[in-house]
Write a protein that holds these residues in place. Structure first.
Motif, PDB file in Angstrom:
ATOM      1  N   ILE A 184      45.078  52.831  23.492  1.00 35.46           N
ATOM      2  CA  ILE A 184      44.920  53.374  24.845  1.00 35.46           C
ATOM      3  C   ILE A 184      44.910  54.897  24.813  1.00 35.46           C
ATOM      4  N   TYR A 185      45.744  55.474  23.963  1.00 35.55           N
ATOM      5  CA  TYR A 185      45.815  56.936  23.804  1.00 35.55           C
ATOM      6  C   TYR A 185      44.440  57.502  23.457  1.00 35.55           C
ATOM      7  N   GLN A 186      43.785  56.870  22.493  1.00 32.13           N
ATOM      8  CA  GLN A 186      42.447  57.317  22.085  1.00 32.13           C
ATOM      9  C   GLN A 186      41.416  57.054  23.179  1.00 32.13           C
ATOM     10  N   GLN A 187      41.501  55.902  23.792  1.00 32.03           N
ATOM     11  CA  GLN A 187      40.516  55.502  24.793  1.00 32.03           C
ATOM     12  C   GLN A 187      40.489  56.432  25.998  1.00 32.03           C
ATOM     13  N   TYR A 188      41.663  56.885  26.457  1.00 34.17           N
ATOM     14  CA  TYR A 188      41.745  57.679  27.671  1.00 34.17           C
ATOM     15  C   TYR A 188      41.942  59.166  27.425  1.00 34.17           C
ATOM     16  N   SER A 203      51.206  62.129  35.210  1.00 34.59           N
ATOM     17  CA  SER A 203      50.509  60.836  35.217  1.00 34.59           C
ATOM     18  C   SER A 203      50.709  60.162  33.863  1.00 34.59           C
ATOM     19  N   ALA A 204      50.774  58.827  33.882  1.00 27.41           N
ATOM     20  CA  ALA A 204      51.005  58.095  32.634  1.00 27.41           C
ATOM     21  C   ALA A 204      50.537  56.662  32.756  1.00 27.41           C
ATOM     22  N   ILE A 205      50.177  56.092  31.599  1.00 25.61           N
ATOM     23  CA  ILE A 205      49.892  54.664  31.484  1.00 25.61           C
ATOM     24  C   ILE A 205      51.060  54.034  30.756  1.00 25.61           C
ATOM     25  N   VAL A 206      51.691  53.048  31.360  1.00 23.96           N
ATOM     26  CA  VAL A 206      52.817  52.339  30.741  1.00 23.96           C
ATOM     27  C   VAL A 206      52.254  51.135  29.976  1.00 23.96           C
ATOM     28  N   VAL A 207      52.591  51.057  28.682  1.00 23.73           N
ATOM     29  CA  VAL A 207      52.098  49.977  27.829  1.00 23.73           C
ATOM     30  C   VAL A 207      53.253  49.070  27.429  1.00 23.73           C
ATOM     31  N   THR A 208      53.106  47.787  27.700  1.00 22.91           N
ATOM     32  CA  THR A 208      54.118  46.819  27.301  1.00 22.91           C
ATOM     33  C   THR A 208      53.452  45.453  27.133  1.00 22.91           C
ATOM     34  N   SER A 209      54.206  44.453  26.722  1.00 19.98           N
ATOM     35  CA  SER A 209      53.653  43.107  26.549  1.00 19.98           C
ATOM     36  C   SER A 209      53.273  42.510  27.895  1.00 19.98           C
ATOM     37  N   ASP A 210      52.289  41.608  27.888  1.00 14.80           N
ATOM     38  CA  ASP A 210      51.803  41.018  29.137  1.00 14.80           C
ATOM     39  C   ASP A 210      52.915  40.331  29.931  1.00 14.80           C
ATOM     40  N   PHE A 211      53.803  39.596  29.252  1.00 14.64           N
ATOM     41  CA  PHE A 211      54.867  38.881  29.958  1.00 14.64           C
ATOM     42  C   PHE A 211      55.906  39.813  30.574  1.00 14.64           C
ATOM     43  N   ALA A 222      42.733  57.099  33.463  1.00 10.14           N
ATOM     44  CA  ALA A 222      42.934  58.317  32.660  1.00 10.14           C
ATOM     45  C   ALA A 222      44.196  59.049  33.100  1.00 10.14           C
ATOM     46  N   SER A 223      45.048  59.361  32.118  1.00  5.88           N
ATOM     47  CA  SER A 223      46.358  59.959  32.411  1.00  5.88           C
ATOM     48  C   SER A 223      46.746  60.971  31.342  1.00  5.88           C
ATOM     49  N   GLN A 224      47.718  61.793  31.672  1.00  4.18           N
ATOM     50  CA  GLN A 224      48.198  62.796  30.725  1.00  4.18           C
ATOM     51  C   GLN A 224      48.986  62.170  29.582  1.00  4.18           C
ATOM     52  N   ALA A 225      49.708  61.086  29.862  1.00  3.82           N
ATOM     53  CA  ALA A 225      50.610  60.509  28.863  1.00  3.82           C
ATOM     54  C   ALA A 225      50.442  59.003  28.743  1.00  3.82           C
ATOM     55  N   ILE A 226      50.747  58.511  27.554  1.00  3.84           N
ATOM     56  CA  ILE A 226      50.837  57.074  27.309  1.00  3.84           C
ATOM     57  C   ILE A 226      52.295  56.770  26.992  1.00  3.84           C
ATOM     58  N   ILE A 227      52.867  55.807  27.696  1.00  6.24           N
ATOM     59  CA  ILE A 227      54.259  55.405  27.487  1.00  6.24           C
ATOM     60  C   ILE A 227      54.265  54.036  26.821  1.00  6.24           C
ATOM     61  N   HIS A 282      47.118  63.423  26.149  1.00 12.97           N
ATOM     62  CA  HIS A 282      47.619  64.453  25.224  1.00 12.97           C
ATOM     63  C   HIS A 282      49.126  64.357  24.998  1.00 12.97           C
ATOM     64  N   ALA A 283      49.737  63.272  25.454  1.00  9.60           N
ATOM     65  CA  ALA A 283      51.151  63.030  25.165  1.00  9.60           C
ATOM     66  C   ALA A 283      51.368  61.542  24.922  1.00  9.60           C
ATOM     67  N   LEU A 284      52.183  61.239  23.931  1.00 10.24           N
ATOM     68  CA  LEU A 284      52.547  59.860  23.612  1.00 10.24           C
ATOM     69  C   LEU A 284      54.066  59.758  23.646  1.00 10.24           C
ATOM     70  N   ILE A 285      54.565  58.920  24.544  1.00  8.62           N
ATOM     71  CA  ILE A 285      56.011  58.745  24.681  1.00  8.62           C
ATOM     72  C   ILE A 285      56.380  57.348  24.194  1.00  8.62           C
ATOM     73  N   ILE A 286      57.291  57.277  23.247  1.00 10.06           N
ATOM     74  CA  ILE A 286      57.741  55.987  22.722  1.00 10.06           C
ATOM     75  C   ILE A 286      59.191  55.804  23.127  1.00 10.06           C
TER      76      ILE A 286
END
Length: 206
Positions: free
Chosen positions: A62-66, A122-130, A42-47, A69-73
Motif C-alpha cells: 500500500i505504501y508503494q501504491q499510494y 492523513s493515513a491508511i490503516v492496514v490490518t487483517s480483514d477480520f 492517497a494519504s501521508q502515512a501508512i499504519i 512518505h511515512a510508514l508507522i508500525i
C-alpha cells in the motif's frame, strides 16, 4: 372469538418466523460484518497494526501504491512483525516504530500521539480483514475530532473465511474472539484483564 384468536396466532407465528429468518441471516453474514470493505485513499502515512504475519507486507504494498512518505508500525515488538521486519526492505526514511501498544485501543492512542508529533494529517490503516470492524471502531473513537483523515485497507487472512466463517476451527475461533472483543470494547473493557478472560473462554469453548 375463535376467528380473532386464529388471526392473532397467525400474526404471532409470522412475526416469530421473520425474526428467526433475520437471526439466521445475521449469523450467516457475521463474517462479512467483521470484514469491512476497504476504502483506502492517497494519504501521508501508512499504519500497520501488528497481530498477524502478512500485515507488514500488505502495508509496504500500500505504501508503494499510494506514494506515502511515512510508514508507522504499531506494536513493533510483536513477534509476527519482528519476523517480517527482519526480512522486509523498508523505506530509507520516514519509518516509525511504535513499541508500547498492547491492544488495538492502545494502537490507536499511541499512533495518535505519533501522528500529532510529526504533523501527519492523513493515513491508511492496514490490518487483517477480520480485524477491520473493531480497528475502525476504535480508531475513529480516538480520532473523533476529525483532525486526521483515516481510510482502511485489509490484508486477507488465510486463517479467516468471511463467507463461511464456521468452515474451520481457526476461522470459527477468530470470529468468536472478534465479536467478544468488539462487545468488550463497546462496554469499555480493554487491557490485560480482558485478554486473560478471553484466554479462559477460548480454553473452555475451543
Amino acid at each position: 372469538m375463535k376467528r380473532q384468536w386464529s388471526r392473532r396466532k397467525r400474526i404471532t407465528l409470522w412475526t416469530l418466523g421473520m425474526l428467526l429468518v433475520l437471526l439466521a441471516l445475521a449469523v450467516w453474514r457475521a463474517g462479512y460484518f467483521l470484514a469491512v470493505a476497504p476504502n483506502a485513499a492517497a494519504s501521508q502515512a501508512i499504519i500497520v497494526l501488528s497481530g498477524e504475519e502478512g500485515r507488514l507486507a500488505k502495508g509496504l504494498e500500500i505504501y508503494q501504491q499510494y506514494g506515502a512518505h511515512a510508514l508507522i508500525i504499531s506494536n513493533a515488538n510483536d513477534h509476527y512483525i519482528q519476523e517480517e521486519l527482519r526480512l522486509a526492505v523498508l523505506p530509507p526514511s520516514g519509518v516509525y516504530l511504535e513499541t508500547q501498544a498492547r491492544s488495538t485501543k492502545e494502537n490507536a492512542a499511541y499512533i495518535r500521539e505519533l501522528m500529532d508529533q510529526h504533523g501527519l494529517s492523513s493515513a491508511i490503516v492496514v490490518t487483517s480483514d477480520f480485524h477491520m470492524r473493531r480497528a475502525r471502531y476504535l480508531f475513529e473513537q480516538t480520532f473523533e475530532d476529525g483532525s486526521v483523515r483515516l481510510t482502511y485497507s485489509s490484508y486477507e487472512s488465510p486463517q479467516f473465511n468471511a463467507a463461511k466463517w464456521w468452515s474451520s476451527k481457526t476461522s470459527l475461533m477468530i470470529t468468536g474472539n472478534e465479536y467478544i472483543k468488539l462487545g468488550g470494547n463497546w462496554l469499555g473493557i480493554d487491557g490485560k484483564e480482558a485478554k486473560r478472560l478471553l484466554k479462559r473462554l477460548n480454553k473452555a469453548v475451543f
